[in-house]
Design an enzyme around this catalytic site. Structure first.
Site, PDB file in Angstrom:
ATOM      1  N   HIS A   1      -0.046  -7.220   8.857  1.00 37.38           N
ATOM      2  CA  HIS A   1      -1.177  -6.073   8.148  1.00 37.38           C
ATOM      3  C   HIS A   1      -1.448  -6.648   6.758  1.00 37.38           C
ATOM      4  CE1 HIS A   1      -1.807  -2.499   5.868  1.00 37.38           C
ATOM      5  NE2 HIS A   1      -1.738  -1.622   7.060  1.00 37.38           N
TER       6      HIS A   1
ATOM      7  N   ASP B   1       8.475  -7.028   6.688  1.00 39.33           N
ATOM      8  CA  ASP B   1       7.681  -5.677   6.449  1.00 39.33           C
ATOM      9  C   ASP B   1       8.261  -4.653   7.806  1.00 39.33           C
ATOM     10  OD1 ASP B   1       5.694  -3.825   6.540  1.00 39.33           O
ATOM     11  OD2 ASP B   1       4.130  -4.886   6.812  1.00 39.33           O
TER      12      ASP B   1
ATOM     13  N   GLN C   1       6.424  -0.342  10.140  1.00 34.92           N
ATOM     14  CA  GLN C   1       6.656   0.433  11.481  1.00 34.92           C
ATOM     15  C   GLN C   1       8.049   0.292  12.239  1.00 34.92           C
ATOM     16  OE1 GLN C   1       4.092   1.892  12.772  1.00 34.92           O
ATOM     17  NE2 GLN C   1       2.322   1.162  11.455  1.00 34.92           N
TER      18      GLN C   1
ATOM     19  N   LYS D   1       5.987   7.116   7.279  1.00 33.62           N
ATOM     20  CA  LYS D   1       5.793   6.345   8.446  1.00 33.62           C
ATOM     21  C   LYS D   1       7.436   6.831   9.030  1.00 33.62           C
ATOM     22  CE  LYS D   1       2.546   3.048   7.705  1.00 33.62           C
ATOM     23  NZ  LYS D   1       1.323   3.238   8.170  1.00 33.62           N
TER      24      LYS D   1
ATOM     25  N   CYS E   1      -6.448  -2.600   9.655  1.00 36.74           N
ATOM     26  CA  CYS E   1      -5.878  -3.660   8.505  1.00 36.74           C
ATOM     27  C   CYS E   1      -5.073  -4.861   9.055  1.00 36.74           C
ATOM     28  CB  CYS E   1      -4.846  -2.814   7.626  1.00 36.74           C
ATOM     29  SG  CYS E   1      -5.598  -1.279   6.858  1.00 36.74           S
TER      30      CYS E   1
HETATM   31  C1  LIG Z   1       3.019  -3.036   9.415  1.00 37.04           C
HETATM   32  C2  LIG Z   1       2.302  -2.426   8.198  1.00 37.04           C
HETATM   33  N1  LIG Z   1       2.734  -2.945   6.943  1.00 37.04           N
HETATM   34  C3  LIG Z   1       2.471  -2.207   5.864  1.00 37.04           C
HETATM   35  C4  LIG Z   1       1.768  -0.899   5.790  1.00 37.04           C
HETATM   36  C5  LIG Z   1       1.445  -0.517   4.592  1.00 37.04           C
HETATM   37  O1  LIG Z   1       1.896   0.699   4.465  1.00 37.04           O
HETATM   38  P1  LIG Z   1       1.710   1.731   3.457  1.00 37.04           P
HETATM   39  O2  LIG Z   1       0.003   1.815   3.132  1.00 37.04           O
HETATM   40  O3  LIG Z   1       2.172   3.118   3.526  1.00 37.04           O
HETATM   41  O4  LIG Z   1       2.040   1.137   2.068  1.00 37.04           O
HETATM   42  C6  LIG Z   1       1.357  -0.449   7.084  1.00 37.04           C
HETATM   43  C7  LIG Z   1       0.750   0.744   7.260  1.00 37.04           C
HETATM   44  O5  LIG Z   1      -0.035   0.872   8.258  1.00 37.04           O
HETATM   45  C8  LIG Z   1       1.933  -1.314   8.378  1.00 37.04           C
HETATM   46  O6  LIG Z   1       1.633  -0.327   9.402  1.00 37.04           O
END
Ligand SMILES: Cc1ncc(COP(=O)(O)O)c(C=O)c1O
Length: 405
Positions: free
Chosen positions: A121, A198, A201, A224, A362
């Site tokens: 992401h 990270d 998910q 999430k 993203c």
């Molecule tokens: C794999 C992953 N990393 C990071 C993020 C970023 O999360 P947030 O926008 O809640 O900070 C997301 C959000 O979709 C994600 O799916």
């Protein structure tokens, strides 16, 4: 143990009573909140609201106790060795920015390497890039195999270059693929790298055990995990957190301040400048307490059944190109319809009250490597039903009929 009753589970989400006609399959973007979470935030504001860690009065002390209890609950959920290893942030993005900034000022030197993967992401790419360019740190990228899995041989070859940091997602937000994180952490540690996961998910798929996984950092967002927006967690081993230069300065994170110098507070406060999202922390702890009433294995089995039915239905629909593998999949299916633009498919699904996400999610570098403009993403949660699966398949067929007529 009684079986999982999806209707009973779903009833706990007022959202679905307000939107009975919608099929919500955008759970990878954000999940709905059970009443237990809504109630906990409401009660905090109605009954317990005060600032934390700074008031001489009893009300502040009570709010502080609730906030710190939330930290303890999360630390115990993650099986962190120490409660101060849970740092509250506004989300996964903020946590990754703190880690990238913090390590860039201590661990990383010009000419050093860090290792990311092709399917990250943007939140696990851009924070590194912001500093790498300025500090002369090189980013290497683990490529994918033709079935869109991480190329573990390439991973090992790139580890042999001696990266100081390896950062990767637990589960791909586009494909839903579950990465072999335990194996990847072990290999990275053997290569001497600091490991960052990270878990944005991943945290809803599996209760992550920090001491077992033994990574240095694991980050996620509350929203999430059935929790509120605006709250997230940066878990770090004590030794890893001590490597981080604070990204934000201000109140709470200091010990002594003068115009000549500032000394910092101890962990976790050193990395929590300013008034935190107190109600959010309380709401996230409520989400975790609520979730622990269910058997996660049953929740995942239910999601796996939905996924099986969805794949089964897709196999009868012509013109669909599926990017996600059905194995090692946490409940996300990315697909395209012939050469139709994903946004057009999503618009037609929206007209039939099926909520999905379309675009590059993203993850532009992933789509560049796949040479695709994007994909339509169906992401499932434990409150989804077989009826949701059937309705989304029908809506997809209808969309295809319109687009290819
Ligand atoms: C794999 C992953 N990393 C990071 C993020 C970023 O999360 P947030 O926008 O809640 O900070 C997301 C959000 O979709 C994600 O799916």
């Amino acid at each position: 143990m009684p079986g999982f009753d999806v209707q009973q589970f779903r009833q706990q989400f007022a959202f679905f009573q307000h939107h009975p006609d919608w099929v919500y399959l955008d759970n990878a973007a954000t999940m709905h909140k059970p009443q237990a979470v809504v109630q906990a935030e409401l009660e905090f504001y109605q009954i317990s609201n005060s600032n934390v860690h700074r008031g001489a009065h009893q009300l502040s002390q009570q709010a502080t106790a609730l906030f710190e209890q939330a930290r303890s609950s999360i630390a115990s959920y993650l099986n962190a060795a120490r409660v101060h290893e849970v740092i509250f942030t506004s989300g996964a993005t903020a946590a990754l920015n703190q880690i990238a900034f913090g390590l860039m000022h201590t661990l990383l030197q010009p000419g050093d390497r860090i290792l990311l993967t092709q399917l990250e992401h943007h939140a696990n790419i851009v924070p590194w890039q912001l500093h790498c360019q300025r500090h002369g740190v090189i980013i290497d990228v683990v490529p994918l195999t033709p079935d869109h899995s991480l190329d573990l041989q390439a991973y090992q070859d790139l580890l042999a270059l001696g990266p100081k940091v390896v950062s990767f997602s637990h589960i791909s937000n586009v494909l839903g693929h579950i990465q072999p994180v335990a194996q990847m952490v072990a290999l990275a540690k053997a290569a001497g790298a600091v490991t960052v996961i990270d878990g944005a998910q991943g945290v809803v798929y599996q209760q992550p055990d920090m001491q077992q996984l033994d990574c240095d950092f694991y980050v996620f967002s509350g929203h999430k995990l059935y929790g509120p927006t605006g709250i997230g967690v940066l878990y770090g081993k004590t030794s890893a957190l001590q490597l981080l230069t604070p990204l934000l300065g201000g109140g709470e994170m200091i010990e002594q301040v003068s115009f000549v110098n500032t000394t910092f507070n101890k962990l976790p406060f050193r990395l929590e400048a300013g008034t935190p999202n107190i109600a959010g922390a309380v709401g996230l702890a409520a989400a975790i307490h609520w979730l622990q009433k269910f058997n996660n294995k049953q929740l995942q089995q239910h999601k796996a059944e939905l996924l099986r039915e969805f794949y089964q239905g897709l196999s009868h629909i012509k013109a669909v190109d599926i990017l996600s593998s059905p194995v090692h999949n946490a409940g996300i299916v990315a697909l395209n319809v012939d050469t139709e633009h994903p946004a057009d498919v999503a618009v037609l699904l929206n007209q039939q009250q099926v909520a999905v996400r379309a675009g590059q999610h993203c993850a532009m570098p992933l789509f560049s490597s796949l040479q695709l403009p994007g994909a339509v993403r169906f992401s499932f949660a434990a409150y989804n039903t077989l009826d949701d699966v059937n309705r989304s398949l029908l809506a997809l067929e209808q969309a295809i009929e319109i687009l290819t007529a």
